[in-house]
Write a protein that holds these residues in place. Structure first.
Motif, PDB file in Angstrom:
ATOM      1  N   PHE A  29       0.814  -1.216   0.000  1.00  0.00           N
ATOM      2  CA  PHE A  29       0.000   0.000   0.000  1.00  0.00           C
ATOM      3  C   PHE A  29       0.845   1.261   0.000  1.00  0.00           C
ATOM      4  N   MET A  30       2.027   1.209   0.583  1.00  0.00           N
ATOM      5  CA  MET A  30       2.903   2.378   0.524  1.00  0.00           C
ATOM      6  C   MET A  30       3.343   2.655  -0.908  1.00  0.00           C
ATOM      7  N   ILE A  31       3.578   1.615  -1.674  1.00  0.00           N
ATOM      8  CA  ILE A  31       4.010   1.786  -3.062  1.00  0.00           C
ATOM      9  C   ILE A  31       2.837   2.184  -3.952  1.00  0.00           C
ATOM     10  N   VAL A  32       1.706   1.553  -3.775  1.00  0.00           N
ATOM     11  CA  VAL A  32       0.568   1.751  -4.673  1.00  0.00           C
ATOM     12  C   VAL A  32      -0.137   3.082  -4.459  1.00  0.00           C
ATOM     13  N   THR A  33      -0.215   3.564  -3.247  1.00  0.00           N
ATOM     14  CA  THR A  33      -1.015   4.753  -2.983  1.00  0.00           C
ATOM     15  C   THR A  33      -0.345   6.057  -3.379  1.00  0.00           C
ATOM     16  N   ASN A  34       0.877   6.043  -3.819  1.00  0.00           N
ATOM     17  CA  ASN A  34       1.555   7.277  -4.193  1.00  0.00           C
ATOM     18  C   ASN A  34       1.363   7.568  -5.676  1.00  0.00           C
ATOM     19  N   PHE A  35       0.101   7.699  -6.114  1.00  0.00           N
ATOM     20  CA  PHE A  35      -0.199   7.944  -7.518  1.00  0.00           C
ATOM     21  C   PHE A  35       0.185   9.348  -7.959  1.00  0.00           C
ATOM     22  N   GLU A  36       0.152  10.320  -7.080  1.00  0.00           N
ATOM     23  CA  GLU A  36       0.435  11.706  -7.440  1.00  0.00           C
ATOM     24  C   GLU A  36       1.824  11.836  -8.050  1.00  0.00           C
ATOM     25  N   GLN A  37       2.786  11.110  -7.532  1.00  0.00           N
ATOM     26  CA  GLN A  37       4.146  11.243  -8.015  1.00  0.00           C
ATOM     27  C   GLN A  37       4.397  10.512  -9.328  1.00  0.00           C
ATOM     28  N   THR A  38       3.478   9.650  -9.761  1.00  0.00           N
ATOM     29  CA  THR A  38       3.718   8.911 -10.987  1.00  0.00           C
ATOM     30  C   THR A  38       3.697   9.821 -12.195  1.00  0.00           C
TER      31      THR A  38
END
Length: 159
Positions: A29-38
């Motif tokens: 979840f730490m990896i997946v929830t950081n959509f803003e930075q993608t």
């Protein structure tokens, strides 16, 4: 024959697999929830503003345009023309209209006309990009039939 009487033993479950699974879920979840930075491009240095704030409601669909300059290792502009970073490709801002039209056509085909009209064009522009150039980009977006636009900046607290 006398059977020895022993106290019943309590069987305890091994919690190691449960703890491993918990840490794996946390990492996921730490990896997946950081959509803003993608969609953030590190080559673009956003301007700071006191009024900058995140949207109150998350947008369903958006097209993110990263506008900046080619710079050397010291941060000096190599080319005075602002470009839009399209993956590894760099396209001059004034030459981007065909891509915007193509993006709208693909969105209309994929989501339908009603949803395509609701797509927001998010412009992440370097602080050195002239305002007039951003206005031209918005005009091109309108010509490509986009109707909603948002400009991205970082708040003064983020510095």
């Amino acid at each position: 024959m006398k059977i020895p009487h022993t106290k019943p033993t309590i069987v305890e479950a091994d919690m190691t697999p449960m703890i491993d699974m918990t840490f794996q879920l946390i990492a996921f979840f730490m990896i997946v929830t950081n959509f803003e930075q993608t969609q953030a491009d590190e080559r673009v240095k956003l301007p700071a503003d006191k009024l900058a704030r995140p949207p109150k409601v998350a947008r369903e669909q958006e097209v993110v345009l990263n506008v900046g300059f080619d710079r050397d290792q010291q941060g000096n502009k190599i080319n005075p023309d602002a470009v839009i970073y399209y993956g590894d490709e760099k396209i001059r801002v004034l030459d981007y209209l065909p891509r915007l039209k193509q993006e709208y056509a693909l969105s209309e085909k994929q989501y339908g006309k009603a949803k395509a009209e609701g797509i927001t064009v998010v412009i992440r522009a370097d602080g050195d990009v002239p305002t007039g150039l951003i206005q031209e980009l918005i005009k091109m977006g309108q010509e490509a039939r986009f109707t909603k636009f948002a400009l991205k900046a970082k708040s003064d607290e983020e510095e």
